[in-house]
Design an enzyme around this catalytic site. Sequence first.
Site, PDB file in Angstrom:
ATOM      1  N   LYS A   1       0.827  -1.204   0.000  1.00  0.00           N
ATOM      2  CA  LYS A   1       0.000   0.000   0.000  1.00  0.00           C
ATOM      3  C   LYS A   1       0.860   1.252   0.000  1.00  0.00           C
ATOM      4  O   LYS A   1       0.552   2.223  -0.687  1.00  0.00           O
ATOM      5  CB  LYS A   1      -0.955   0.010   1.200  1.00  0.00           C
TER       6      LYS A   1
ATOM      7  N   LYS B   1      -7.754  -9.565 -10.648  1.00  0.00           N
ATOM      8  CA  LYS B   1      -8.909  -9.912  -9.815  1.00  0.00           C
ATOM      9  C   LYS B   1      -9.938  -8.796  -9.843  1.00  0.00           C
ATOM     10  O   LYS B   1      -9.570  -7.619  -9.821  1.00  0.00           O
ATOM     11  CB  LYS B   1      -8.409 -10.045  -8.359  1.00  0.00           C
TER      12      LYS B   1
ATOM     13  N   LYS C   1     -12.465  -4.052  -5.355  1.00  0.00           N
ATOM     14  CA  LYS C   1     -13.217  -2.859  -4.969  1.00  0.00           C
ATOM     15  C   LYS C   1     -12.536  -1.589  -5.448  1.00  0.00           C
ATOM     16  O   LYS C   1     -13.185  -0.631  -5.825  1.00  0.00           O
ATOM     17  CB  LYS C   1     -13.318  -2.787  -3.447  1.00  0.00           C
TER      18      LYS C   1
HETATM   19  P1  AMP Z   1     -11.867  -7.197  -0.108  1.00  0.00           P
HETATM   20  O1  AMP Z   1     -12.757  -6.876  -1.277  1.00  0.00           O
HETATM   21  O2  AMP Z   1     -10.427  -7.159  -0.467  1.00  0.00           O
HETATM   22  O3  AMP Z   1     -12.230  -6.422   1.132  1.00  0.00           O
HETATM   23  O4  AMP Z   1     -12.108  -8.733   0.244  1.00  0.00           O
HETATM   24  C1  AMP Z   1     -13.199  -9.233   0.987  1.00  0.00           C
HETATM   25  C2  AMP Z   1     -13.278 -10.758   0.772  1.00  0.00           C
HETATM   26  O5  AMP Z   1     -13.640 -11.077  -0.591  1.00  0.00           O
HETATM   27  C3  AMP Z   1     -11.942 -11.489   1.020  1.00  0.00           C
HETATM   28  O6  AMP Z   1     -12.242 -12.706   1.689  1.00  0.00           O
HETATM   29  C4  AMP Z   1     -11.397 -11.756  -0.361  1.00  0.00           C
HETATM   30  O7  AMP Z   1     -10.584 -12.913  -0.407  1.00  0.00           O
HETATM   31  C5  AMP Z   1     -12.666 -11.947  -1.207  1.00  0.00           C
HETATM   32  N1  AMP Z   1     -12.463 -11.487  -2.605  1.00  0.00           N
HETATM   33  C6  AMP Z   1     -12.171 -10.212  -2.973  1.00  0.00           C
HETATM   34  N2  AMP Z   1     -12.081 -10.102  -4.322  1.00  0.00           N
HETATM   35  C7  AMP Z   1     -12.309 -11.354  -4.827  1.00  0.00           C
HETATM   36  C8  AMP Z   1     -12.348 -11.907  -6.167  1.00  0.00           C
HETATM   37  N3  AMP Z   1     -12.168 -11.145  -7.244  1.00  0.00           N
HETATM   38  N4  AMP Z   1     -12.608 -13.219  -6.299  1.00  0.00           N
HETATM   39  C9  AMP Z   1     -12.818 -14.001  -5.214  1.00  0.00           C
HETATM   40  N5  AMP Z   1     -12.790 -13.549  -3.938  1.00  0.00           N
HETATM   41  C10 AMP Z   1     -12.548 -12.240  -3.721  1.00  0.00           C
END
Ligand code: AMP
Length: 351
Positions: free
Chosen positions: A124, A206, A209
Amino acid sequence: MGRMSLSALAPQRPRILSGMQPTSDSLHLGNYLGALVNWVGLQEEFDAFYFVADLHSLTVPTDPADITRRTRVTAAQFIAGGVDPTTSAVFCQSHVPEHAELGWILACQTAMGEMNRMTQFKDKTAKGHNANVGLFTYPVLMAGDIIMYDAAYVPVGEDQRQHLEITRDLAERFNQRFGETFVVPEPYILKESGAKIMDLQDPTAKMSKSESSDKGVIWLRDDPAVTAKKIRSAVTDTEAEVRYDPETKPGVSNLLVIHSVLSGTRVEELERRFSGQGYGALKGEVAEVVTEALAPFKARMDQLLGDPAELDRYLAFGAERAGEVARETMRRTRCAVGLLTAARSAASALG
Ligand code: AMP
Ligand code: TRP
């Protein structure tokens, strides 16, 4: 709500805990298929605690109104996705103030060098974030989140593995130094391979967000028409063969995975069904499968966001259950490190 009672929910099953930060106005299809669906599947077998990590979201400067709104949406989406707030504890981290206290006590057991090694902080800051001390010590707060609830397992994605390792280290060290106080959690890394969802516009990255373009992300709050349009405009390749091959055909493979996970149809079966047809046919059907699967989700989410009182009741109930466990953990922790127990009542002490 009338049927909910704390004593009826005493944990007979092993406890699991997981959380997500309220860092966007909606979760996306990757969060849903990669995390939420697993959370829902685990709540039968485990005594599940799922929380919105609002204290964590303060590590990146954000407008206060955004934090409030996103916290609500994230909690509503947990429930709309199938987390049952009457059997699993669904709560906001900040509603259980013990998190900050345990974070402090654990920070005093953590070496600077341990935090310096954390790759997420390095990543980050390398991207030019003007980091604050909270972002630096964030893994300690997360360790406290986990340790607080005596969690046996912590279902998270691969990106959180290092944070789980530091959690185990801190729990073990604390137990060695102060006597058995904490449960040492096992990692439970969610296998993303089945449901790792890629960005529709850049299928080598991936779905995420923050880093994806809006057109590449299926937000769970999008209108069905918008979702369908994003899927129809997904980047594919210049061949015309519907075949699963993430290396050379990441776009088509991503669409196949999305279809397969939501429809329960095997990828090979989909390859056969779409053989000889163009990508248009595949995209059309994926759009249908996704919008149909998300229709009940959207209905429940709209209901919860339209009735803040219902959501607040669930969150209050979750915080009450979480608070019960947290107070007991803090009692043990304070005692272990030697903090003087506070008198119950000043009035009785003064006679
Ligand atoms: P975040 O969006 O980084 O806050 O992630 C929240 C949860 O969603 C975590 O458990 C990540 O591993 C899962 N996650 C986030 N993006 C993906 C994606 N593109 N595919 C699968 N799992 C995801
Ligand atoms: N750090 C996690 C993430 O960014 C969120 C989180 C905070 C968490 N505390 C937790 C996850 C405790 C599991 C357990 O995704």
